[in-house]
Write an enzyme that holds these catalytic residues in place. Structure first.
Site, PDB file in Angstrom:
ATOM      1  N   ASP A 391      15.977  32.428 -16.606  1.00 46.51           N
ATOM      2  CA  ASP A 391      17.438  32.474 -16.710  1.00 46.51           C
ATOM      3  C   ASP A 391      17.906  31.343 -17.630  1.00 46.51           C
ATOM      4  O   ASP A 391      17.158  30.400 -17.906  1.00 46.51           O
ATOM      5  CB  ASP A 391      18.028  32.327 -15.302  1.00 46.51           C
ATOM      6  CG  ASP A 391      19.533  32.165 -15.344  1.00 46.51           C
ATOM      7  OD1 ASP A 391      20.190  33.025 -15.942  1.00 46.51           O
ATOM      8  OD2 ASP A 391      20.033  31.177 -14.790  1.00 46.51           O
ATOM      9  N   ASP A 583      18.147  30.058 -10.816  1.00 42.95           N
ATOM     10  CA  ASP A 583      18.726  29.108  -9.872  1.00 42.95           C
ATOM     11  C   ASP A 583      18.881  29.716  -8.488  1.00 42.95           C
ATOM     12  O   ASP A 583      19.301  29.053  -7.560  1.00 42.95           O
ATOM     13  CB  ASP A 583      20.065  28.560 -10.381  1.00 42.95           C
ATOM     14  CG  ASP A 583      21.135  29.646 -10.502  1.00 42.95           C
ATOM     15  OD1 ASP A 583      20.915  30.763  -9.990  1.00 42.95           O
ATOM     16  OD2 ASP A 583      22.179  29.378 -11.098  1.00 42.95           O
ATOM     17  N   ASP A 587      20.746  35.150  -9.732  1.00 42.79           N
ATOM     18  CA  ASP A 587      19.478  35.780 -10.089  1.00 42.79           C
ATOM     19  C   ASP A 587      18.754  36.362  -8.886  1.00 42.79           C
ATOM     20  O   ASP A 587      17.601  36.778  -9.004  1.00 42.79           O
ATOM     21  CB  ASP A 587      18.549  34.742 -10.748  1.00 42.79           C
ATOM     22  CG  ASP A 587      19.192  34.099 -11.949  1.00 42.79           C
ATOM     23  OD1 ASP A 587      19.643  34.832 -12.828  1.00 42.79           O
ATOM     24  OD2 ASP A 587      19.251  32.861 -11.991  1.00 42.79           O
TER      25      ASP A 587
END
Length: 707
Positions: A391, A583, A587
């Site tokens: 990410d 995190d 996600d």
């Protein structure tokens, strides 16, 4: 079945996976039991049952009938057996083995045993091995074979031919082997036990204008907890008064202490080394971050690696095969002592120990350093992973963007655009929302009345602000994209479009910086042999390209959470083992779908800890490549354990069946694989020290959500 409850019952006497399986099967047979998980590392059984049909007392009786004990209270934590004890044990082992060998060679046993009547010698042997024989009989009544069943048959065979001294020595080495297995398991459990020992037991509260000290489990959410210098913080909470330097190593593994004050979040089991604090409790006991860490580490062994399942299946077939070899030996050689030697040397517990001991050691050692691995299956997947998806916001970048420009259009002023955007983002936790609110506060703009707030996943937010319908977010919220507005943005800037009553009135340009530790960590990952590392983000092409170029990896931009999920599935369908690093909040779907989901900086985030398979409680990218190294080293130790045990048992059984290994030496030899597994697996208890060394100070407070 009626309403079910979950209870935890301590279990003593378990030394290997086979023991845990016996306890599980014994409890499963009870009517009213819905599910059973026996945690070898934690030394307990977690039972889900219908209290109207079965009682905890009945569960304890079933455990005891299987040959184990179930105390009503958890036994006091025993200190690990230390080097002096091991040395003494080795000396005793050596002396007895030497005495036996010398006695056999010189014929001293024959002169001694001739003076002792066989019934007396047999009674001594049976009395010395009574705990073992009792459990074997109990298992036989339940139609089960244990590792001790074979060795008991060896003792019986020795007694049957009048060799009571041989039977007694067999019993001695059986009991010695039990102690070695117990020590082996105890060493692997030590990391979990050390974690548990850090949990504070008492808390000091402010009640009715005075301070009272009560057990931690009596603290209620919202109460004020007082912590003095040098004391452990007993709860998760928010500091309401005072300042202190807090050692957070128990949670994050971070060597450097953190400075906290009013508004800071603190965690249970951390230490206020300097200063005193008053803390409003937000999570207590098992609901605290530390409580969840302990619970998840204890339950990690329930998530077995495939190699662990293979070893369990092998052990299940191993005992019948050894019994058949022993019977064949008796038929061919007509020598009961040769059969006894086959049974004595065969060590099925070593197969059962080979995988879980290494996994327990690694998982416990990693947890002490702020790396929470939820099971051996994830270590195995990490060891073979070849794709890492990452990410952007809050993962590769600092997650602390700032608004650098405000572009107004269609009759709106910059202040109008910023005030409307900040008001609409009032209830959002996204890092870009915080940047917008901070920019409005910096300009002294007042918050406007807000109604009907709504989050738009992957797009932004929408709310009714001061009577107007306002949307703030990516280009997806704009009815008619404005190419002219987009061209005014510089490379790397993230645009936040502001729409009022269906008309675009402005664009906020946000900038975020790449984390200092990300570039080196990505290169370290590539050096470990990871073939593909790719950036996935919901941000625009320009911003994604800037970050991807900085760390040297390809990217995909403008992705919704569902799109990230699809990318994970795409790689898995092609036969790859996929690791997702994020995190843990925005996600969560991709983290859960990946073979291994790693949440970075997850301390204090319920969603991050629960959604990911691995939670890095410290915000340190260097932990990621270190984790891959830990996984590969662990699987190397597991393979070596299994290979050594297999070869050792094949050689030992062959020598015993051919008559080259007398029963006495066979009994002594059956303890050696456990010692080898312990020595090999103990190396994992010392690993991860490089992972514990921080590249820099961890960011305080909560972690931001990703884009």
């Amino acid at each position: 079945m009626g309403r079910t409850h979950t209870i935890e019952i301590p279990v003593s006497g378990m030394d290997c996976g086979e023991c845990a399986a016996h306890v599980r099967r014994a409890v499963e047979e009870l009517p009213g039991v819905e599910s059973v998980r026996v945690l070898l590392g934690a030394g307990k059984a977690v039972v889900r049952l219908d209290p109207a049909r079965v009682s905890p007392a009945a569960v304890r009786r079933a455990i005891e009938a299987a040959g184990y004990s179930a105390p009503t209270r958890p036994p006091a934590a025993e200190g690990a057996l230390h080097r002096p004890f091991l040395t003494a044990l080795g000396v005793v082992f050596g002396i007895v083995l030497f005495a036996v060998a010398a006695g056999e060679w010189l014929g001293l046993f024959d002169r001694f045993t001739a003076r002792v009547p066989w019934p007396v010698g047999a009674a001594i042997a049976l009395g010395a091995g009574y705990p073992v024989f009792r459990n074997v009989v109990r298992a036989a009544l339940r139609r089960r074979i244990t590792a001790h069943t074979l060795m008991t048959l060896g003792v019986v065979a020795a007694l049957a031919v009048g060799e009571w001294a041989t039977a007694l020595v067999l019993v001695f080495f059986i009991r010695l082997g039990d102690y070695v297995e117990r020590f082996t398991t105890d060493r692997a459990r030590s990391a979990i036990r050390d974690l548990t020992a850090m949990a504070p037991q008492m808390a000091r509260l402010e009640r009715d204008g005075r301070e009272v000290e009560i057990p931690v489990e009596g603290v209620r959410v919202g109460e004020i907890v007082v912590v003095r210098p040098g004391e452990r913080i007993p709860v998760d909470g928010e500091v309401v008064a005072g300042t202190a330097t807090v050692d957070q190593a128990a949670i994050t593994g971070e060597a450097m202490p953190a400075e906290v004050g009013p508004g800071s979040k603190v965690f249970a089991a951390t230490i206020a080394t300097l200063g005193s604090l008053r803390i409003r409790a937000t999570h207590v006991g098992s609901d605290s971050t530390f409580g969840r860490v302990i619970r998840l580490v204890e339950e990690a062994e329930a998530h077995k690696a495939e190699v662990h399942r293979t070893a369990d299946r092998f052990a299940a077939y191993y005992l019948p095969v050894v019994a058949a070899i022993g019977g064949l030996t008796l038929l061919v050689r007509r020598d009961p002592l040769a059969m006894a030697a086959v049974f004595a040397v065969a060590c099925s517990c070593s197969f059962a120990l080979a995988t879980p001991i290494a996994m327990l050691a690694s998982i416990g050692a990693a947890a002490r350093r702020g790396v929470l691995v939820k099971g051996g299956r994830y270590l195995e997947a990490l060891a073979r992973a070849d794709v890492v998806l990452v990410d952007k916001t809050g993962t590769l970048t600092t997650g602390r963007p700032r608004i650098t420009e405000v572009l107004a259009m269609n009759g709106a002023s910059p202040d109008d655009v910023l005030a409307l955007a900040a008001s609409a983002e009032r209830d959002s936790e996204h890092p870009l929302a915080r940047a917008v609110r901070h920019a409005a506060q910096h300009r002294g703009l007042a918050s406007l009345p807000v109604e009907a707030f709504e989050a738009l996943p992957g797009a932004g937010v929408r709310a009714r602000v001061d009577g107007h319908l306002v949307a703030v977010g990516s280009e997806r919220i704009v009815p008619e994209p404005d190419a002219a507005a987009r061209t005014q943005l510089r490379d790397g800037q993230t645009p936040l479009y502001v729409v009022r009553d269906g008309k675009l009135i402005g664009v906020l340009a946000a900038s975020d910086s790449v984390r200092d530790d990300a570039v080196g960590a990505i290169r370290a990952l590539q050096a470990t042999g990871i073939r593909t590392i790719e950036l996935l983000t919901g941000d625009n092409e320009a911003s994604a390209a800037t970050v991807a170029d900085a760390v040297g990896i390809p990217y995909r931009a403008n992705l919704l959470p569902a799109d990230k999920l699809a990318v994970v599935g795409e790689y898995q369908a092609a036969g790859h083992t996929v690791v997702m690093v994020g995190d843990g909040v925005n996600d969560a779907p991709a983290l859960a779908r990946a073979d291994v989901g790693i949440a970075l900086g997850a301390a204090g985030h319920d969603v991050a800890i629960e959604a990911a398979h691995v939670a890095l409680l410290r915000d340190d990218w260097h932990l990621v490549p270190a984790l891959f190294e830990i996984a590969r080293r662990t699987m190397g130790v597991v393979r070596l354990n299994i290979g050594f045990t297999t070869l050792y048992n094949l050689v030992g059984i062959s020598l015993a069946a051919l008559g080259y290994l007398p029963p006495i030496f066979a009994a002594a030899a059956q303890s050696l694989p456990d010692i080898g597994i312990l020595a090999n697996s103990s190396r994992l208890l010392r690993q991860g020290r490089s992972a514990a060394h921080p590249a820099g100070r961890a960011a305080g407070g909560t972690r931001p959500r990703s884009t």
